[in-house]
Each structure stands twice: as C-alpha cells, then as structure tokens.
Design a protein around this motif. Sequence first.
Motif, mmCIF file in Angstrom:
data_model
loop_
_atom_site.group_PDB
_atom_site.id
_atom_site.type_symbol
_atom_site.label_atom_id
_atom_site.label_comp_id
_atom_site.label_asym_id
_atom_site.label_seq_id
_atom_site.Cartn_x
_atom_site.Cartn_y
_atom_site.Cartn_z
ATOM 1 N N LEU A 181 0.906 -1.300 -0.201
ATOM 2 C CA LEU A 181 0.105 -0.061 -0.193
ATOM 3 C C LEU A 181 0.811 1.469 -0.147
ATOM 4 C CD1 LEU A 181 -3.003 -1.093 2.496
ATOM 5 C CD2 LEU A 181 -2.722 -1.146 -0.065
ATOM 6 N N ASP A 182 1.955 1.165 0.787
ATOM 7 C CA ASP A 182 2.769 2.460 0.990
ATOM 8 C C ASP A 182 3.356 2.550 -0.667
ATOM 9 O OD1 ASP A 182 2.346 2.557 3.547
ATOM 10 O OD2 ASP A 182 4.243 1.879 4.094
ATOM 11 N N TYR A 183 3.752 1.343 -1.091
ATOM 12 C CA TYR A 183 4.430 1.816 -2.692
ATOM 13 C C TYR A 183 3.386 2.342 -3.567
ATOM 14 C CZ TYR A 183 5.943 0.253 -7.385
ATOM 15 O OH TYR A 183 6.469 0.328 -8.585
ATOM 16 N N TYR A 184 2.050 1.871 -3.609
ATOM 17 C CA TYR A 184 1.251 2.484 -4.703
ATOM 18 C C TYR A 184 0.837 3.770 -4.149
ATOM 19 C CZ TYR A 184 1.051 -1.792 -7.163
ATOM 20 O OH TYR A 184 1.281 -2.922 -7.973
ATOM 21 N N GLU A 185 0.539 3.879 -3.013
ATOM 22 C CA GLU A 185 0.372 5.310 -2.370
ATOM 23 C C GLU A 185 1.424 6.382 -2.647
ATOM 24 O OE1 GLU A 185 -2.147 6.763 1.127
ATOM 25 O OE2 GLU A 185 -0.463 5.614 2.031
ATOM 26 N N GLY A 186 2.724 5.940 -2.636
ATOM 27 C CA GLY A 186 3.825 6.739 -3.080
ATOM 28 C C GLY A 186 3.918 7.341 -4.391
ATOM 29 N N ARG A 187 3.299 6.155 -5.385
ATOM 30 C CA ARG A 187 3.099 6.468 -6.845
ATOM 31 C C ARG A 187 1.806 7.320 -7.047
ATOM 32 N NH1 ARG A 187 2.444 2.761 -10.015
ATOM 33 N NH2 ARG A 187 3.326 3.957 -11.487
ATOM 34 N N GLY A 188 1.059 7.479 -6.276
ATOM 35 C CA GLY A 188 -0.096 8.001 -6.301
ATOM 36 C C GLY A 188 -1.375 7.449 -6.986
ATOM 37 N N VAL A 189 -1.386 6.354 -7.063
ATOM 38 C CA VAL A 189 -2.342 5.573 -7.751
ATOM 39 C C VAL A 189 -3.363 4.553 -6.697
ATOM 40 C CG1 VAL A 189 -0.807 5.291 -9.883
ATOM 41 C CG2 VAL A 189 -0.800 3.445 -8.201
ATOM 42 N N LEU A 190 -3.096 4.754 -5.432
ATOM 43 C CA LEU A 190 -3.866 3.930 -4.616
ATOM 44 C C LEU A 190 -5.423 4.515 -4.395
ATOM 45 C CD1 LEU A 190 -3.767 1.440 -2.714
ATOM 46 C CD2 LEU A 190 -3.149 2.988 -1.038
ATOM 47 N N VAL A 191 -6.224 3.493 -4.605
ATOM 48 C CA VAL A 191 -7.703 3.943 -4.007
ATOM 49 C C VAL A 191 -8.030 3.096 -3.023
ATOM 50 C CG1 VAL A 191 -9.963 4.271 -5.029
ATOM 51 C CG2 VAL A 191 -7.816 4.682 -6.539
ATOM 52 N N ARG A 192 -8.373 3.752 -1.748
ATOM 53 C CA ARG A 192 -8.890 2.764 -0.834
ATOM 54 C C ARG A 192 -10.440 2.840 -0.827
ATOM 55 N NH1 ARG A 192 -5.231 1.993 3.617
ATOM 56 N NH2 ARG A 192 -2.956 2.931 3.118
#
Length: 212
Positions: A181-192
């Motif tokens: 989750l940290d990886y995708y959040e860091g790339r700005g593509v995470l949707v929860r």
Amino acid sequence: MKPQLILLGAPGTGKGTQAKRIVDEFGYSHISTGDLLRGEIAKGSDLGKKVKSIIDKGDLVNDQVVLELLNANCSISDSAYIFDGFPRNIEQSELLEEHVLKGAASKAIYFDIDLDILVERISNRRIAPKSGEIYNLLSRPPKVEGKCDISGEDLIHRKDDTAETVRNRLEVFKNTIAPILDYYEGRGVLVRIDASTSAEEVFAKVGEAINS
C-alpha cells in the motif's frame, strides 16, 4: 484508455465479486496467474513446458516466470486488465510495474475492511463446488438451507474458513500488505474503498476510480 487495475485486499473482501462486474460492465480482462499457468500448460507452449517442469518437481513458480507468463498473455497497450493475486509482496509490485505495466496508467484498488468483520464474513461463507456460487449465512443465505439456489447441490463450509484459521491467514496478510500500500500510495495510484458496505456501493466506488 482505461487504467490497468491491480486489486488488493484480504480474502473475503469481495474482490472476486467486483472483478466479475468490472469485466461485465467495463470490458476488462481478468488476469489470474493460476488460470494463466494452467492455460499455458494446456497449450503445450515452450513456456507451458517450463512451468510444468517446475510444478512437477514440486517447486513454486518464481517471479521471473510469472512475469514471462504475464507478458505472453497481456497486451497492455491494447487492452485493460485486472491483476488479481499478483502482486503479493513489495518486490512483485515493483517487478509488475517495471516489466509488465512499464509506465502504463494504472490504479491499485484496496478493498479495506475491519478484520473482525472479515472473520465473521468468511466464517459464515458457504460454497457450491459445482456451480461456483458463493453464499453467506448472514448477508446472502441460500433460499433452502444448505442447498445451492441454482444447482440444488449441497453447500460446503471449507476447513480453512473457520474463525481461528481465518484470523491466522489475516495476520499474515496484514504483515505483507502495508509495504504494498505504501508503494502504490507513493506513486499516487492507490484508491482505498470501504469494503464493509454493500456490493452495490463498493462497485459504485470502483466505477468512480476507473473513470476518474
């Protein structure tokens, strides 16, 4: 072009149900690494023979072979895919981006839910082996107790769906999902997405993520 989708979430969060609807209503192709492995073996391709040799030895298929499998079966520039079951750790997340997605627009959708709710949900799950239908004694019970609505077959309660086993599986999941989750959040593509709401509400949020 629609974004490539990476579905993340603990067992029982409803990823499978949502994946089917995404395929039906948005025209995505659902990528299951297990299905691809079996399909490649059935085709008898060079890659399939390599995979069969690994499995016949009792070994696990490594990440590089999985990447080879994905590249052989995905045309990222032409189609939109749902990646389900891969990645399972931070290393696989990075490999997927570098060797398969290669900078293509993507969204990582995390089906977030309180683990106590999940234990209750999974421990009440019942499955019809032949029809593939999945029921829940709390939220989607069968019309006739213990029987599938479609096939009439007996429903089963899987041994690994007991509350104690589920809690153990979820502890393992918690320890591996955070860095992903940290990886995708860091790339700005995470949707929860709150997966404790109804399937309809969850799907509406999925649609928003795809279209945003």
